[in-house]
Design a protein around this motif. Structure first.
Motif, PDB file in Angstrom:
ATOM      1  N   LYS A 115       1.062  -1.558   0.227  1.00  0.00           N
ATOM      2  CA  LYS A 115       0.176  -0.200  -0.347  1.00  0.00           C
ATOM      3  C   LYS A 115       1.151   1.443   0.154  1.00  0.00           C
ATOM      4  N   TYR A 118       1.890   1.693  -3.087  1.00  0.00           N
ATOM      5  CA  TYR A 118       1.665   2.129  -4.061  1.00  0.00           C
ATOM      6  C   TYR A 118       1.405   3.674  -3.925  1.00  0.00           C
ATOM      7  N   ASP A 119       0.808   4.585  -3.025  1.00  0.00           N
ATOM      8  CA  ASP A 119       0.584   5.862  -2.616  1.00  0.00           C
ATOM      9  C   ASP A 119       2.495   6.674  -2.884  1.00  0.00           C
ATOM     10  N   ALA A 122       1.733   6.422  -6.422  1.00  0.00           N
ATOM     11  CA  ALA A 122       0.463   7.709  -7.193  1.00  0.00           C
ATOM     12  C   ALA A 122       0.701   9.128  -7.015  1.00  0.00           C
ATOM     13  N   VAL A 177       2.768   3.256 -10.585  1.00  0.00           N
ATOM     14  CA  VAL A 177       0.944   3.086 -10.141  1.00  0.00           C
ATOM     15  C   VAL A 177       0.453   1.365  -9.884  1.00  0.00           C
ATOM     16  N   GLN A 178       0.485   1.047 -11.723  1.00  0.00           N
ATOM     17  CA  GLN A 178       0.205  -0.174 -11.959  1.00  0.00           C
ATOM     18  C   GLN A 178       1.278  -1.593 -11.480  1.00  0.00           C
ATOM     19  N   ARG A 181       0.448  -1.583  -7.849  1.00  0.00           N
ATOM     20  CA  ARG A 181      -1.177  -2.085  -8.034  1.00  0.00           C
ATOM     21  C   ARG A 181      -0.691  -3.295  -8.281  1.00  0.00           C
ATOM     22  N   LEU A 184       0.245  -4.872  -4.648  1.00  0.00           N
ATOM     23  CA  LEU A 184      -1.074  -4.803  -3.669  1.00  0.00           C
ATOM     24  C   LEU A 184      -1.828  -5.846  -3.771  1.00  0.00           C
ATOM     25  N   GLY A 185      -2.300  -6.131  -5.450  1.00  0.00           N
ATOM     26  CA  GLY A 185      -2.625  -7.064  -5.289  1.00  0.00           C
ATOM     27  C   GLY A 185      -2.732  -8.609  -4.978  1.00  0.00           C
TER      28      GLY A 185
END
Length: 417
Positions: A115, A118-119, A122, A177-178, A181, A184-185
């Motif tokens: 997370k 990811y932040d 972003a 970012v991808q 993500r 994180l998934g």
């Protein structure tokens, strides 16, 4: 003198066999005995009846040729679940040995680091987009000024390059970012297929995916299942030769021929499968061709790795003769049966056997319809002595009991005399 007297006395006491009356009596007795025997001569031994042997009458019929081959059960689909990102395993979210759905979450890896990544990605994207907007604004203002000569061409080119750089930075930030993500998934480990999940390979709190792939568990789809088995290349060649010669005809739809599964305890699996794959090459080490069948398994009776025998029907004989297996003698030199003719004489006959059907040998040549083939009583055959054929009634508890010898004929009273 006394010795002589004693000897004479003993001589006088011996029986007088030479007496006429005694001799006559003995003569009459012997004559009567001989006459009585002449009147009752000994009865001759009765001839032994022909031994009974069980036979079946050869009859032609259309028979499907069945072959039993060893095989193994394999899952229809199998997925090895592994950790795709490094982290601490927080939770196991399934019960081992149960059915899971496609997409169902199985494990949870600590998501907090992902997370944060990811932040961060972003935020970097937002910064790149702001820089690009500023570069585009500068280029927008410099373009008309350069046309009027108020801005040098060098400043215009620099503004254009800044815009291109800003576009590249935004694209890179979006890719980051991808990636963040996806990681994180990946912290939520799910099953890609529906099936039965096996036991877990790691415990909660373990560090997984650190520098290498960490297997977590396996999900197998076992409805339907595959049965992989092999067949001798020689058997396949003989089958093809018989088909070419017209002795056999191919089963309609043989590419999806029905197969039956015999389990390791000898019972037959109730649901039929279908053959859909046949290997195109021969294993050089074993001389075998690989085959595969698909079998429905709604009750999960067939488990991966289970040994089974596959009963496969590949061809059909239109004029075949079925014989019990004990009627055929199989050797390296060929197959033979014993035939009983109308006079009860037994002869050995070479026959051509091709597979089995319902536990019986399928005979394609060497016999004619109506001939009597011996099934039991082989031990009763004595040279060229005739036998008495009787219909075979199948195996009985006494079929393997030792055979009792016939009792000798009783002697007549006259003979005893």
């Amino acid at each position: 003198m006394p010795l002589v007297t004693s000897f004479v006395d003993r001589q006088d006491r011996r029986p007088h066999w030479s007496s006429p009356s005694i001799g006559a009596a003995l003569t009459l007795s012997l004559t009567a005995l001989i006459s009585g025997c002449d009147r009752h001569p000994p009865a001759p031994h009765a001839a032994m009846p022909p031994a009974e042997v069980g036979v079946v009458v050869a009859q032609t019929a259309s028979v499907g040729l069945q072959t039993e081959l060893p095989g193994r059960i394999e899952p229809y689909r199998s997925a090895n679940i592994a950790a795709r990102v490094a982290g601490v395993l927080q939770k196991r979210l399934f019960v081992e040995g149960t059915e899971v759905r496609a997409g169902q979450q199985l494990y949870q890896i600590d998501p907090e680091p992902f997370k944060a990544a990811y932040d961060n990605a972003a935020a970097a994207l937002l910064k790149a987009e702001a820089t690009l907007a500023q570069a585009q604004d500068v280029l927008k203002r410099y373009t008309p000024l350069a046309a009027e000569g108020a801005v040098s061409q060098q400043a215009l080119v620099t503004a254009q390059l800044n815009v291109q750089q800003g576009l590249a930075d935004v694209a890179s930030a979006r890719a980051n970012v991808q990636t963040a993500r996806l990681n994180l998934g990946y912290a939520s480990v799910s099953s890609p297929i529906a099936g039965r999940v096996s036991q877990t390979q790691v415990t909660e709190g373990a560090l997984v995916g650190q520098g290498q792939v960490t297997p977590l568990t396996t999900v197998q789809q076992i409805d339907p299942v595959y049965v992989n088995f092999t067949q001798s290349a020689d058997d396949v060649l003989r089958l093809q030769r018989s088909l070419a010669q017209g002795q056999l005809k191919r089963v309609p739809g043989s590419q999806a021929a029905s197969v039956r599964i015999l389990l390791s305890d000898g019972t037959e699996y109730p649901l039929p499968g279908k053959l859909f794959f046949s290997g195109v090459t021969v294993d050089a080490s074993s001389g075998q061709i690989t085959l595969r069948a698909e079998v429905p398994n709604p009750h999960r009776v067939l488990l991966p790795g289970l040994y089974a025998r596959v009963r496969l029907e590949q061809a059909e004989a239109s004029e075949a003769i079925l014989l019990p297996q004990q009627a055929v003698t199989r050797t390296q030199n060929g197959n033979t049966v014993m035939v009983v003719d109308a006079d009860g004489q037994v002869s050995t006959r070479a026959v051509q056997v091709s597979g089995t059907s319902a536990g019986q040998w399928v005979v394609l040549g060497g016999l004619k319809p109506g001939e009597q083939v011996m099934v039991d009583g082989f031990q009763k055959v004595r040279g060229k002595a005739p036998v008495k054929p009787v219909p075979w009634k199948g195996a009985t508890p006494s079929a393997h009991a030792p055979e009792s010898k016939p009792a000798a004929p009783a002697a007549s009273p006259a003979a005893k005399s």
